[in-house]
Design an enzyme around this catalytic site. Sequence first.
Site, PDB file in Angstrom:
ATOM      1  N   HIS A 193      28.679  -3.628  52.236  1.00 51.59           N
ATOM      2  CA  HIS A 193      29.345  -4.835  52.737  1.00 51.59           C
ATOM      3  C   HIS A 193      28.668  -6.103  52.230  1.00 51.59           C
ATOM      4  CE1 HIS A 193      31.313  -2.042  55.516  1.00 51.59           C
ATOM      5  NE2 HIS A 193      30.109  -1.563  55.749  1.00 51.59           N
ATOM      6  N   SER A 205      22.906 -22.744  28.199  1.00 48.38           N
ATOM      7  CA  SER A 205      23.710 -23.861  28.668  1.00 48.38           C
ATOM      8  C   SER A 205      23.458 -25.069  27.774  1.00 48.38           C
ATOM      9  CB  SER A 205      23.349 -24.214  30.116  1.00 48.38           C
ATOM     10  OG  SER A 205      23.930 -25.447  30.504  1.00 48.38           O
TER      11      SER A 205
END
Length: 486
Positions: A157, A287
């Site tokens: 979960h 980046s």
Amino acid sequence: MSSSSFDVWQNPLGSRYASQAMLKLFSPRTRASTWRQLWVWLAESQKELGLDVSDEAITQMKAAVVFSDEDFPVAAEEEKKRRHDVMAHVYAYGLRAPAAEKLIHWGATSCYVTDNADLIFLRDGLDILLPKVAKCIKKLSEFAIEHRSLPCLGYTHGQPAQPITVGRRAAQWVEGLLMDLRNLERAREDLTFRGVKGTTGSQASFLQIFDGDHDKVKKLDDLVTAKAGFQKRSIISIQTYNRKTDVDVSNALNSFGATCEHIATTIRMLAMFKELEEPFEKDQIGSSAMAYKRNPMRSERICSLARKLQTLNQGFAQTYAHQWFERSLDDSAIRRIDIPEMFLLADALCIILDNVSSGLVVYPAVINARLQAELPFMATESMIMRMVQKGGSRQEAHEHIRVLSHQAGAVVKQEGKANDLVERVKQEPFFQPIWDELTPDKLLNPAAFVGRAPEQVLEFKAEMVEPALARYKDQMEVVAATEIKV
């Protein structure tokens, strides 16, 4: 301004992602040359069964099987005039093999070359993919074996759960790929050649050519099927081969795409946790603005391409569902696009997954730090069981642990501090009998919480992986480590 390839749209599957082998398979030259080869097999078989086909005709046809650069404009000009690609190619072939000009395509319909060629491409495309998928399985299996005993947090979960191992998680990825390998093998084995059937599949034209001799018509079908390298031929083919075949192949490739995205998504999340990284080259830029970044761009690319691959099977299912009677041409344009694309996408995924699997970087210190942050909570059951063994009450131990766990949890969540449950247990007199066992080599030993994960990885490789890869041993050794283009 002169025209240039830079002035027209190019499919990035060709320019950026797929291998040369797969691009060549679906190239115009391979398609045209395969059509010619099918016409050779037909003429050869007709000759073998007694029809009037000269040796010179066969010789000229064989000599011109490979579609030359000069053939392309001839066929294109004829197609512009006739609006029929197959007849344009018959014309162009006749110019190269004049002794065979009158008998090329004898008794056949267009789908004799178009559909039988597509089945050859499906087969050969799967033959390119299968050893590549096997190689990815091998790489990830080796990674799983190497890290089979390295404990890490498990998650259910999205929440920390009982620990497993890094290798056990990789073995879970391999299990999905093994299912894909089996699906692709099954699709490959199920391929059935259309063969020599005529306009609606009844073989009426060939029955006429052979003066009503059913045995020779059947033998013609068998001969061409064998020459094409297929074990099975369709008996109830319509004008096309059954479009359900495309559905089955695309479903197998769709499933492979889902597995790739699942694996890459997990790698991306682990990279976010700084537990695991895909290969990152020395001069690679993560980046344009944030120079420190090491983005998981290859895994992100896997997810992107896999997502596209997973959409294509719907088109094949709709094409099959919408086909009218013995044939309708609304299947043509979409298949010209989607059949090559699904193989090029799967091929690109194999290349990138192979690359990522070959250089995964593990950070044990980070993995252990994350595990240690949660381990005290996971050790509570062991504490309770040990207290009972020391003569304590199971219910009292549970209640003490419950209270202390909630206090420690509040410190973590509300104050942002480290998990101090173990220190709290060591200050609670009730737990004095096990204080000396609250150490990393006893009750707090991470290896004590992973169950049979290391053994499971070994068993999985021996019982599931090695038998599945046995048939690909030689092929995997010759599968090149294709350089990623960008």
